[in-house]
Design a protein around this motif. Structure first.
Motif, short mmCIF file in Angstrom:
data_model
loop_
_atom_site.label_atom_id
_atom_site.label_comp_id
_atom_site.label_asym_id
_atom_site.label_seq_id
_atom_site.Cartn_x
_atom_site.Cartn_y
_atom_site.Cartn_z
N GLN A 86 41.13 13.67 -51.47
CA GLN A 86 41.74 13.79 -50.16
C GLN A 86 40.69 13.99 -49.06
O GLN A 86 39.64 14.60 -49.29
N TRP A 87 41.01 13.43 -47.86
CA TRP A 87 40.20 13.66 -46.67
C TRP A 87 41.13 14.04 -45.51
O TRP A 87 42.23 13.47 -45.38
N ASP A 88 40.68 14.96 -44.68
CA ASP A 88 41.40 15.30 -43.46
C ASP A 88 40.97 14.35 -42.35
O ASP A 88 39.76 14.13 -42.15
N VAL A 89 41.94 13.77 -41.64
CA VAL A 89 41.64 12.84 -40.55
C VAL A 89 41.32 13.65 -39.29
O VAL A 89 42.11 14.49 -38.85
N VAL A 132 37.29 12.57 -42.54
CA VAL A 132 37.07 11.16 -42.23
C VAL A 132 37.46 10.94 -40.77
O VAL A 132 38.42 11.55 -40.27
N LEU A 133 36.71 10.08 -40.09
CA LEU A 133 37.01 9.78 -38.69
C LEU A 133 38.32 9.01 -38.57
O LEU A 133 38.68 8.22 -39.46
N LEU A 134 39.01 9.22 -37.48
CA LEU A 134 40.29 8.54 -37.24
C LEU A 134 40.11 7.02 -37.27
O LEU A 134 40.92 6.31 -37.88
N GLU A 135 39.02 6.51 -36.63
CA GLU A 135 38.80 5.06 -36.57
C GLU A 135 38.63 4.47 -37.97
O GLU A 135 39.14 3.38 -38.28
N VAL A 136 37.91 5.19 -38.83
CA VAL A 136 37.68 4.70 -40.19
C VAL A 136 38.98 4.70 -40.99
O VAL A 136 39.30 3.75 -41.71
N ALA A 137 39.75 5.79 -40.87
CA ALA A 137 41.01 5.88 -41.62
C ALA A 137 42.00 4.82 -41.19
O ALA A 137 42.78 4.30 -42.01
N GLN A 138 41.99 4.45 -39.89
CA GLN A 138 42.95 3.46 -39.40
C GLN A 138 42.63 2.04 -39.86
O GLN A 138 43.46 1.16 -39.72
N MET A 139 41.47 1.81 -40.42
CA MET A 139 41.15 0.49 -40.98
C MET A 139 42.07 0.18 -42.15
O MET A 139 42.46 -0.97 -42.37
N ASP A 140 42.44 1.22 -42.95
CA ASP A 140 43.33 1.03 -44.08
C ASP A 140 44.80 1.24 -43.70
O ASP A 140 45.70 0.63 -44.28
N ASN A 141 45.04 2.13 -42.74
CA ASN A 141 46.42 2.44 -42.34
C ASN A 141 46.44 2.71 -40.85
O ASN A 141 46.06 3.78 -40.40
N PRO A 142 46.90 1.73 -40.07
CA PRO A 142 46.89 1.87 -38.60
C PRO A 142 47.78 3.02 -38.09
O PRO A 142 47.62 3.45 -36.96
N ASN A 143 48.71 3.49 -38.91
CA ASN A 143 49.65 4.53 -38.47
C ASN A 143 49.10 5.95 -38.64
O ASN A 143 49.78 6.93 -38.30
#
Length: 499
Positions: free
Chosen positions: A62-65, A83-94
């Motif tokens: 797990q990672w906290d956004v 994990v940075l918000l921009e990086v996490a949104q690459m897999d899930n835009p929501n």
């Protein structure tokens, strides 16, 4: 990853400890998570999910956004768990800041978990569940009698085994003084508290509370359990003496005799349970004065003076009964006071009579002087309980008409004279105040000025002693006065006291 062994462990723990299977599943998940984290050099966050039907389990990292941190050049503070918000949104835009993202990773084998750690994690969860189960089972029983066997005695504290792996603590302060208790003895107690604690007993029992005495009589006397007899109160000196007030709802039933029992059998059973504590059964009475007389038993009360304002009573007893009324170390009067809720003062009847006669003579002279009545009428007023002119002026007419020999005309005349006397007294007091002069010592006192001194004198504060007896709040009503000045003036006025 399928693992039937997990289901077997869950079944065994759940059946043996009689706890919910879900709690054991959670304990195993926690153990697997800890084992997974230990496999990594860096501290990571892990979640393990076990299928409750098949025993299969998957492991997720797990990672906290989080948002970019400008102070870290747009990087994260803890790269292993964030994990940075921009990086996490690459897999899930929501995904939003504050969410948790997961990635499945390889699971550790259940059989390869560090055995001791897994065992401890499961046992800890099981213990927590067992303790919560005990609390839930006994919370509704607070205020009841419990019976157990003495399991251990440590520094005066007694550990009771209530059965079913349930233990209760009787603290040293809750034990009857000088009561001999040995391991294996069966004891009754009053369950006073149940609370969930990390370690040690969670049930707390007392043997000194008045409620224990009430509960024991409710057990021994069927009429109390049925509601025919009501216990109105109890007071105890644990291990020595107690008083119990009872009343009957059936006029044909003697509540005291019912509680005592045939040849004292019922009260003796309670006494034996309380290490020989002697119990006096008191008949409750709606008249508070009569209830106090009953509560002072076996002492005989000759007269009572009631002070409603102070909620106290002065009890006059004969000289030979004085020690009995007070009791050893004041025990009898103390228990009677606790039972009735009144502050009780025991006095020698002969001295009380002398004081009473002197008071009646004093009040009689006052009435003769202020009301201009003959001594016979003044004495009657004093003897029936009138202590001041104000009472005569404002007491209801009906009460004065109840006095033998008093008619409406006499009562009206007495009330009229009393009001005139009060008016004359008020006028005289006002004249004294208006013509009052401050004492020289007050005028010359450090911090005092003439204007304030005369203002104080007009309110009856004429000398330094008068000022010394005031409080700061009393002086704040005067002109030019604040808290600091008031405090300084009072302390200056009190200096002669300390000198």
């Amino acid at each position: 990853m399928a693992n039937k062994e997990i289901l077997l462990v869950v079944d065994v723990f759940s059946n043996e400890k009689e706890i919910d299977k879900e709690i054991v599943f959670q304990a195993i998940e926690s153990a697997l998570e800890t084992a997974t984290i230990k496999r990594h050099v860096n501290q990571i966050k892990v979640r393990v999910a076990i299928n409750r039907k098949t025993g299969d389990y998957l492991t997720y990292r797990q990672w906290d956004v989080v948002a970019a941190n400008p102070q870290l050049d747009g990087d994260v503070e803890f790269p292993t768990t964030q994990v940075l918000l921009e990086v996490a949104q690459m897999d899930n835009p929501n995904v939003k800041v504050g969410d948790v993202v997961e990635e499945e990773i390889e699971s550790v084998e259940f059989g390869r978990i560090a055995a001791q750690h897994a065992k401890q994690a499961i046992i800890q969860k099981v213990r927590e569940a067992e303790r919560k189960k005990i609390v839930d089972a006994y919370k509704s029983r607070v205020g009841e009698l419990v019976t157990g066997v003495v399991k251990r005695v440590e520094k005066g504290n007694v550990l009771l085994d209530l059965g079913g792996h349930v233990e209760a603590l009787i603290a040293r302060d809750d034990m009857i003084p000088r009561e001999a208790v040995r391991v294996g003895d069966r004891l009754r107690g009053y369950l006073k508290d149940v609370r969930l604690e990390a370690r040690g007993p969670q049930l707390f029992v007392t043997r000194t509370a008045p409620e224990l005495l009430i509960a024991l009589f409710r057990l021994e006397v069927p009429e109390i359990a049925e509601g025919t007899i009501t216990i109105m109160g109890a007071a105890r000196d644990p291990g020595s003496r107690a008083k119990l007030a009872v009343r009957s709802h059936d006029p044909r039933l003697d509540p005291v005799g019912s509680c005592v029992g045939m040849r004292g059998a019922r009260v003796q059973a309670v006494t034996n349970e309380l290490a020989g504590e002697r119990v006096d059964i008191i008949l409750w009475n709606p008249s508070e004065a009569q209830f106090v007389i009953n509560a002072m038993s076996p002492a005989e009360i000759q007269s009572i003076i009631v002070d409603e304002d102070k909620h106290s009573m002065d009890l006059a007893v004969s000289s030979e009964n004085l020690s009995q009324a007070i009791g050893r170390g004041g025990q009898n009067v103390r228990l009677a006071s606790q039972l009735t809720g009144w502050e009780l003062n025991v006095v020698d009847a002969s001295k009380a009579n002398q004081n009473s006669e002197a008071e009646i003579q004093k009040v009689t002279r006052m009435f003769v002087e202020q009301l201009d009545v003959d001594e016979d009428i003044a004495m009657i007023l004093a003897e029936v309980g009138f202590n001041s002119v104000e009472e005569i002026a404002y007491v209801p007419v009906s009460e004065m008409l109840e006095i033998e020999g008093f008619d409406a005309d006499l009562v009206d005349e007495l009330r009229s004279r009393a009001k005139d006397a009060l008016l004359i007294s008020a006028i005289a007091a006002e004249e004294v105040i208006e013509t009052a002069h401050p004492a020289k010592e007050l005028l010359e006192m450090e911090g005092m000025d003439n204007e304030l001194a005369y203002e104080l004198a007009n309110q009856g504060i004429i000398t330094m002693d008068d000022l010394a007896e005031q409080s700061v709040d009393d002086l704040l009503n005067f002109s030019g006065m604040n808290k600091d000045r008031a405090a300084k003036l009072i302390m200056k006025a009190r200096e002669p006291w300390f000198a």
